[in-house]
Design a protein around this motif. Sequence first.
Motif, short mmCIF file in Angstrom:
data_model
loop_
_atom_site.label_atom_id
_atom_site.label_comp_id
_atom_site.label_asym_id
_atom_site.label_seq_id
_atom_site.Cartn_x
_atom_site.Cartn_y
_atom_site.Cartn_z
N VAL A 1 97.82 4.48 88.21
CA VAL A 1 98.00 4.07 86.82
C VAL A 1 96.67 3.67 86.20
N VAL A 2 95.96 2.73 86.83
CA VAL A 2 94.73 2.23 86.22
C VAL A 2 93.63 3.29 86.19
N ALA A 3 93.65 4.21 87.16
CA ALA A 3 92.64 5.28 87.17
C ALA A 3 92.73 6.11 85.91
N HIS A 4 93.94 6.43 85.50
CA HIS A 4 94.12 7.32 84.35
C HIS A 4 94.10 6.57 83.02
N CYS A 5 93.94 5.26 83.07
CA CYS A 5 93.81 4.49 81.83
C CYS A 5 92.48 4.76 81.13
N PHE A 6 91.59 5.48 81.79
CA PHE A 6 90.31 5.84 81.18
C PHE A 6 90.34 7.26 80.63
N TYR A 7 91.44 7.98 80.90
CA TYR A 7 91.55 9.34 80.36
C TYR A 7 92.99 9.83 80.45
N GLY A 8 93.78 9.55 79.43
CA GLY A 8 95.10 10.17 79.34
C GLY A 8 96.30 9.25 79.36
#
Length: 456
Positions: free
Chosen positions: A100-107
């Motif tokens: 979840v937090v990984a993709h909070c920077f893109y998407g």
Amino acid sequence: MKPHVYSNSQIINGIALGFSLCFFIASFIAAHYTGEWGHVFYQWYLILITPCPLVTDYFNIGGLSSAFLNAGACGLSCSLFMILLKGESRANTLAGYFLVVAHCFYGLNFLNMWPCLLSPFIYLHYKRLDFKKNFHVCMFATSFSPFISEFLFRYTQGDSFVFGQPNLTVLGVILAILCSIMLGYIVPAILPGAQAWHKGYNLYNGGLAFGLFGFFLYNFMYRTMGLASHSSVLIDNPIYRNFNHSYRLFSNTFYLIIFFVCIVAGYILNGKTFHGFGDLIKETGLSSDFAKQYGMPVCLINIGVHGALFLLYLNLSILFTTGAGFTGPTVGVVLAALTFSAMGQHPRNVWPIILGYQTLYFMVMAVCSLGGWNMPWTLSTQGYINGVAFATGLCPIVGRYGILAGVAAGFMCASMCTSTSYLHGGLVLYNGGFTAGITALILLPILEHYVHKVKE
């Protein structure tokens, strides 16, 4: 008096809460670092209302501070669920949090994640399944968040979409609701089947399942309906343009502090010793649960060491090749690479996969040199930075079939990593896991036929 011994569940919840708070602190510091103070919440608003297929850079759309704020808000929401739901948090719960937090920077953002996160609870309630044991499924479902943003802000508008000016339509809202409800029933059903396909050799199991379903959903909603699909939104952000080169220093400082804290905290919680880490890195990674086997303190050490080494690889790639640099997606995939640090990934079984990426790069460079062609990509091209983070999920192949098999897996994965997103229009965030899953489907029968397993 004996020191208090924390359970694995408490440590997992603490990791999620700690990372989330670090994102908020980083957001505050970044606002002063870039001079964006006073505009952070408006820029976060722009992130929330912007369609976000792969690879939408939230540093470009909103800014450094607003992207970290987005990660903090989404991460804190997930960590509160982890703390408040009755039951124990497990290694797969932590994996869901990191994705979840990984993709909070893109998407993925604080708006489009909620329909995907909450809809599986309907299925869990219907089937009378334990919410806490299956909360990771809810977090994995956020992979489809770009579909929600597309339906809300662009799908029914076509060419009339204007950045920063949301124009919700009734049909768009209805489609977003129907899509989320459908995902709530589909996601829990297709996850187990995908693992049977690749026999557990792709840790990013949701990537294969979601990529294939996203392939169907995207083609039905666009190709079958005769609608033109759209790419990620790009704008001219002067702050991003001027500060982009210095984001590397900020990002490295942020991660090095976190990874150092993870190693020190793991060392202290492990009785001020690294005992167990040496055994952990000898594991194959296949059907592993490091949290159960060695305890979360040792997993914390693994998170810190594995994260620091992956960060080193990114820095070397960016230093010696021309490419994306420390964009939002680059910062995000560092977290994605940590996803299964408590369930199979460790430095020893990951490096051959990364070597496979480098092998393809040098082979293509040699062929282009002989043919007099321009090199079409580098190790720091954005698609390859994203791809290698998820390719590490093929690490069980290294553990069971050896280093050369791992190099072959990385080689194959690298050759496909920039093409698979076209199948689902970039609307499934776990594209790297999808590519890794396809690699496993192709490579495993060959390995099973020709290669004896290193470890039984």
